[in-house]
Scaffold this motif. Sequence first.
Motif, PDB file in Angstrom:
ATOM      1  N   ALA A 113       7.259  -1.580  -4.347  1.00  0.00           N
ATOM      2  CA  ALA A 113       6.539  -1.878  -3.100  1.00  0.00           C
ATOM      3  C   ALA A 113       7.409  -1.567  -1.891  1.00  0.00           C
ATOM      4  CB  ALA A 113       6.115  -3.347  -3.085  1.00  0.00           C
ATOM      5  N   CYS A 114       8.715  -1.804  -2.000  1.00  0.00           N
ATOM      6  CA  CYS A 114       9.620  -1.529  -0.884  1.00  0.00           C
ATOM      7  C   CYS A 114       9.734  -0.029  -0.622  1.00  0.00           C
ATOM      8  CB  CYS A 114      10.995  -2.142  -1.156  1.00  0.00           C
ATOM      9  SG  CYS A 114      11.742  -1.609  -2.715  1.00  0.00           S
ATOM     10  N   ILE A 115       9.613   0.782  -1.668  1.00  0.00           N
ATOM     11  CA  ILE A 115       9.672   2.237  -1.481  1.00  0.00           C
ATOM     12  C   ILE A 115       8.495   2.702  -0.639  1.00  0.00           C
ATOM     13  CG2 ILE A 115       9.608   4.469  -2.650  1.00  0.00           C
ATOM     14  CD1 ILE A 115      11.005   3.222  -5.018  1.00  0.00           C
ATOM     15  N   ASP A 116       7.291   2.228  -0.993  1.00  0.00           N
ATOM     16  CA  ASP A 116       6.102   2.603  -0.219  1.00  0.00           C
ATOM     17  C   ASP A 116       6.212   2.164   1.231  1.00  0.00           C
ATOM     18  OD1 ASP A 116       4.606   3.980  -2.112  1.00  0.00           O
ATOM     19  OD2 ASP A 116       3.756   2.152  -2.958  1.00  0.00           O
ATOM     20  N   ALA A 117       6.679   0.926   1.451  1.00  0.00           N
ATOM     21  CA  ALA A 117       6.783   0.396   2.815  1.00  0.00           C
ATOM     22  C   ALA A 117       7.780   1.206   3.639  1.00  0.00           C
ATOM     23  CB  ALA A 117       7.198  -1.074   2.776  1.00  0.00           C
ATOM     24  N   CYS A 118       8.921   1.535   3.048  1.00  0.00           N
ATOM     25  CA  CYS A 118       9.953   2.283   3.767  1.00  0.00           C
ATOM     26  C   CYS A 118       9.510   3.725   4.016  1.00  0.00           C
ATOM     27  CB  CYS A 118      11.252   2.248   2.971  1.00  0.00           C
ATOM     28  SG  CYS A 118      12.670   2.936   3.854  1.00  0.00           S
ATOM     29  N   ASP A 119       8.852   4.332   3.021  1.00  0.00           N
ATOM     30  CA  ASP A 119       8.372   5.713   3.202  1.00  0.00           C
ATOM     31  C   ASP A 119       7.401   5.815   4.374  1.00  0.00           C
ATOM     32  OD1 ASP A 119       9.918   6.656   1.168  1.00  0.00           O
ATOM     33  OD2 ASP A 119       8.293   6.916  -0.280  1.00  0.00           O
ATOM     34  N   ALA A 120       6.556   4.798   4.524  1.00  0.00           N
ATOM     35  CA  ALA A 120       5.587   4.807   5.630  1.00  0.00           C
ATOM     36  C   ALA A 120       6.302   4.773   6.984  1.00  0.00           C
ATOM     37  CB  ALA A 120       4.635   3.621   5.492  1.00  0.00           C
ATOM     38  N   VAL A 121       7.385   3.980   7.067  1.00  0.00           N
ATOM     39  CA  VAL A 121       8.145   3.904   8.312  1.00  0.00           C
ATOM     40  C   VAL A 121       8.878   5.209   8.581  1.00  0.00           C
ATOM     41  CG1 VAL A 121      10.035   2.716   9.497  1.00  0.00           C
ATOM     42  CG2 VAL A 121       8.390   1.407   8.142  1.00  0.00           C
ATOM     43  N   MET A 122       9.494   5.770   7.547  1.00  0.00           N
ATOM     44  CA  MET A 122      10.221   7.043   7.707  1.00  0.00           C
ATOM     45  C   MET A 122       9.285   8.158   8.182  1.00  0.00           C
ATOM     46  SD  MET A 122      13.420   6.501   7.067  1.00  0.00           S
ATOM     47  CE  MET A 122      13.163   4.903   7.863  1.00  0.00           C
ATOM     48  N   GLU A 123       8.073   8.122   7.678  1.00  0.00           N
ATOM     49  CA  GLU A 123       7.094   9.135   8.083  1.00  0.00           C
ATOM     50  C   GLU A 123       6.739   8.977   9.558  1.00  0.00           C
ATOM     51  OE1 GLU A 123       2.891  11.029   6.416  1.00  0.00           O
ATOM     52  OE2 GLU A 123       3.624   9.115   5.642  1.00  0.00           O
TER      53      GLU A 123
ATOM     54  N   CYS B 127      17.749   3.531   8.827  1.00  0.00           N
ATOM     55  CA  CYS B 127      17.089   2.224   8.695  1.00  0.00           C
ATOM     56  C   CYS B 127      16.862   1.619  10.071  1.00  0.00           C
ATOM     57  CB  CYS B 127      17.921   1.274   7.835  1.00  0.00           C
ATOM     58  SG  CYS B 127      17.194  -0.367   7.658  1.00  0.00           S
ATOM     59  N   VAL B 128      15.613   1.293  10.389  1.00  0.00           N
ATOM     60  CA  VAL B 128      15.271   0.715  11.696  1.00  0.00           C
ATOM     61  C   VAL B 128      15.246  -0.808  11.658  1.00  0.00           C
ATOM     62  CG1 VAL B 128      13.971   2.768  12.352  1.00  0.00           C
ATOM     63  CG2 VAL B 128      12.775   0.860  11.232  1.00  0.00           C
ATOM     64  N   ASP B 129      15.633  -1.373  10.508  1.00  0.00           N
ATOM     65  CA  ASP B 129      15.712  -2.832  10.355  1.00  0.00           C
ATOM     66  C   ASP B 129      14.379  -3.522  10.632  1.00  0.00           C
ATOM     67  OD1 ASP B 129      17.141  -5.036   9.559  1.00  0.00           O
ATOM     68  OD2 ASP B 129      17.897  -5.511  11.552  1.00  0.00           O
ATOM     69  N   CYS B 130      13.292  -2.909  10.152  1.00  0.00           N
ATOM     70  CA  CYS B 130      11.956  -3.488  10.371  1.00  0.00           C
ATOM     71  C   CYS B 130      11.649  -4.616   9.407  1.00  0.00           C
ATOM     72  CB  CYS B 130      10.899  -2.398  10.246  1.00  0.00           C
ATOM     73  SG  CYS B 130      10.820  -1.651   8.593  1.00  0.00           S
ATOM     74  N   LYS B 131      12.418  -4.700   8.332  1.00  0.00           N
ATOM     75  CA  LYS B 131      12.283  -5.737   7.308  1.00  0.00           C
ATOM     76  C   LYS B 131      10.974  -5.674   6.520  1.00  0.00           C
ATOM     77  CE  LYS B 131      15.418  -9.176   9.285  1.00  0.00           C
ATOM     78  NZ  LYS B 131      15.920  -8.344  10.378  1.00  0.00           N
ATOM     79  N   LEU B 132      10.259  -4.548   6.622  1.00  0.00           N
ATOM     80  CA  LEU B 132       9.037  -4.416   5.826  1.00  0.00           C
ATOM     81  C   LEU B 132       9.346  -4.420   4.328  1.00  0.00           C
ATOM     82  CD1 LEU B 132       6.872  -1.794   7.755  1.00  0.00           C
ATOM     83  CD2 LEU B 132       6.443  -4.235   7.469  1.00  0.00           C
ATOM     84  N   CYS B 133      10.508  -3.884   3.946  1.00  0.00           N
ATOM     85  CA  CYS B 133      10.878  -3.882   2.526  1.00  0.00           C
ATOM     86  C   CYS B 133      11.055  -5.307   2.004  1.00  0.00           C
ATOM     87  CB  CYS B 133      12.158  -3.071   2.309  1.00  0.00           C
ATOM     88  SG  CYS B 133      13.580  -3.621   3.286  1.00  0.00           S
ATOM     89  N   VAL B 134      11.457  -6.216   2.886  1.00  0.00           N
ATOM     90  CA  VAL B 134      11.595  -7.628   2.507  1.00  0.00           C
ATOM     91  C   VAL B 134      10.234  -8.294   2.454  1.00  0.00           C
ATOM     92  CG1 VAL B 134      12.671  -9.833   3.088  1.00  0.00           C
ATOM     93  CG2 VAL B 134      13.872  -7.690   3.585  1.00  0.00           C
TER      94      VAL B 134
ATOM     95  N   GLN C 137       0.854  -1.179   0.000  1.00  0.00           N
ATOM     96  CA  GLN C 137       0.000   0.000   0.000  1.00  0.00           C
ATOM     97  C   GLN C 137       0.895   1.236   0.000  1.00  0.00           C
ATOM     98  OE1 GLN C 137      -2.404   0.079   3.549  1.00  0.00           O
ATOM     99  NE2 GLN C 137      -0.730  -0.570   4.880  1.00  0.00           N
ATOM    100  N   GLY C 138       0.361   2.331  -0.521  1.00  0.00           N
ATOM    101  CA  GLY C 138       1.156   3.546  -0.598  1.00  0.00           C
ATOM    102  C   GLY C 138       0.899   4.294  -1.901  1.00  0.00           C
ATOM    103  N   ALA C 139       1.531   5.444  -2.032  1.00  0.00           N
ATOM    104  CA  ALA C 139       1.295   6.318  -3.190  1.00  0.00           C
ATOM    105  C   ALA C 139       1.714   5.664  -4.501  1.00  0.00           C
ATOM    106  CB  ALA C 139       2.044   7.633  -2.989  1.00  0.00           C
ATOM    107  N   LEU C 140       2.887   5.027  -4.504  1.00  0.00           N
ATOM    108  CA  LEU C 140       3.357   4.396  -5.740  1.00  0.00           C
ATOM    109  C   LEU C 140       2.495   3.191  -6.111  1.00  0.00           C
ATOM    110  CD1 LEU C 140       7.237   4.608  -5.290  1.00  0.00           C
ATOM    111  CD2 LEU C 140       5.831   5.853  -6.931  1.00  0.00           C
ATOM    112  N   TYR C 141       2.027   2.471  -5.099  1.00  0.00           N
ATOM    113  CA  TYR C 141       1.163   1.320  -5.386  1.00  0.00           C
ATOM    114  C   TYR C 141      -0.149   1.771  -6.021  1.00  0.00           C
ATOM    115  CZ  TYR C 141      -1.580  -2.927  -4.698  1.00  0.00           C
ATOM    116  OH  TYR C 141      -2.384  -4.029  -4.893  1.00  0.00           O
ATOM    117  N   LYS C 142      -0.694   2.892  -5.559  1.00  0.00           N
ATOM    118  CA  LYS C 142      -1.913   3.428  -6.169  1.00  0.00           C
ATOM    119  C   LYS C 142      -1.673   3.810  -7.628  1.00  0.00           C
ATOM    120  CE  LYS C 142      -3.949   5.180  -1.863  1.00  0.00           C
ATOM    121  NZ  LYS C 142      -4.337   6.400  -1.102  1.00  0.00           N
ATOM    122  N   LYS C 143      -0.527   4.421  -7.889  1.00  0.00           N
ATOM    123  CA  LYS C 143      -0.204   4.770  -9.280  1.00  0.00           C
ATOM    124  C   LYS C 143      -0.013   3.517 -10.122  1.00  0.00           C
ATOM    125  CE  LYS C 143       1.996   9.169  -8.058  1.00  0.00           C
ATOM    126  NZ  LYS C 143       3.256   9.941  -8.022  1.00  0.00           N
ATOM    127  N   ARG C 144       0.620   2.517  -9.516  1.00  0.00           N
ATOM    128  CA  ARG C 144       0.829   1.253 -10.238  1.00  0.00           C
ATOM    129  C   ARG C 144      -0.502   0.576 -10.554  1.00  0.00           C
ATOM    130  NH1 ARG C 144       3.331  -3.998  -8.529  1.00  0.00           N
ATOM    131  NH2 ARG C 144       3.317  -3.196  -6.405  1.00  0.00           N
TER     132      ARG C 144
END
Length: 462
Positions: free
Chosen positions: A290-300, A261-268, A28-35
């Motif tokens: 998909a990893c960009i959206d996941a990481c952006d959510a954590v950074m936010e 990087c908080v090593d949450c492994k969401l990108c994996v 989920q995320g902005a790029l996923y919506k565009k995709r």
Amino acid sequence: MSTVVVNNANNGGSKSKKRQWIYAKKPQGALYKKRQWVGYTLLLFLFVAPFVKINGEPFLMFNIIERKFSILGNLFYPQDLYIFVFGMLIVMVCVVLFTVVFGRVWCGWTCPQTIFLELIFRRIEYWIEGDWQQQKKGDEGPNTDQKQMKKLLKHGIFLIISFFISNIFLAYIIGSDALIKIVTDPLDQHIAGLISIIVFTLVFYAVFAYIREIVCIAICPYGRLQGVLLDDQSITVAYDHRRGEPRGKQQKGASTSHGDCVDCKLCVHVCPTGIDIRKGLQLECVSCTACIDACDAVMEKIGKPKKLIGFYPMGEIEGTLKKKSNMRAVAYTIVLVLLLSVFGFLLFNRSQVDGRLLRAKGSTYQLRDDKTISNLYALELINKSGKEMPFRLVCEDPRLKIQLVNPIQKLGKDGHATLSFFLIIANKDVETYKSNIKLSIYSGDKKVESLKTTFIAPPGMN
């Protein structure tokens, strides 16, 4: 040139040669919506294109069986192979150019394999079996009636969708009219067509239900080309290790010596091919973002800048970016422009009729009683206009007359005809033993084809 890492890691991190099923977290995320917008638009085009007609011909059709192709309503036959080859070369150069500049974005955003798998089949899995953890827990748990019902429902829907896709696929091969006949006519009249649909259904079902990401990381040759196509200028999905390392847990607003990087492994967890993007550019990465959206959510959430994982030139991440110009991209662009120019010229100058003019076998010339000399010819014509075409044969040399053996004045739609005719000349008009002759085929007042041949006659027969 950037190094491409071959990484067989999956969600569990195991490096065993035995395949372990990948449970991808629902993205989920902005790029996923565009995709989704891009993917569903392309799916709509894919489903509609073989049924749309321009001037009575399919918008797209690749009838390998009858050796007939239709692109934008223009029919192409084996005689037009050179045009088709140019078209395929243009597609290849476009893919190469796009990869050199933007990496493997084609795979993650526009490839039919990815679109069908990620936007249709996985979404059905999420709907029936839940997100990735629920799916994994269900598969590893006891074999209950509820589990079997979910599997039966899921695979039943997979088969129905695969059957629908196989019909669409067949429409591209044999044409929508032929497909509708297979569907509406009695089954015993189209056994071969029915078998084809069943085979394609099972193939698509196997690909999207079981083979899945193996198509992208092992079967498709395009991914293997990354190592030779990508360079320091190519934009790819990458992890900025300069900013992210060393990894460690942290809280919003708290000072820390760790990287972002908080090593949450969401990108994996969200990766459909099961890789860890933090290990560098890898063969299995399809740039689905998909990893960009996941990481952006954590950074936010932790108050850090986004794009720890983002689109970067590989040279920027590796510190080897020395110049801004990309000569390979410029070279491919020049080649593409040249190919497009030649293709446009060939396309717009393509004849509506293809003809082959041959002298009748075993004959030279015939001396006639009325003091004329004749040569016998055979003319084969193929109608490529996509409509019925009246025509007439005209000799450009006024000394010669045409006498048809089997008068044919009309070519049917997609039809062909073979004409036999004499070219006749008066004895007194013969100047040389062999003369070059030009024949033209007219449809109405328009010249649609010109043909050349030779006329043989002995001079001095007055």
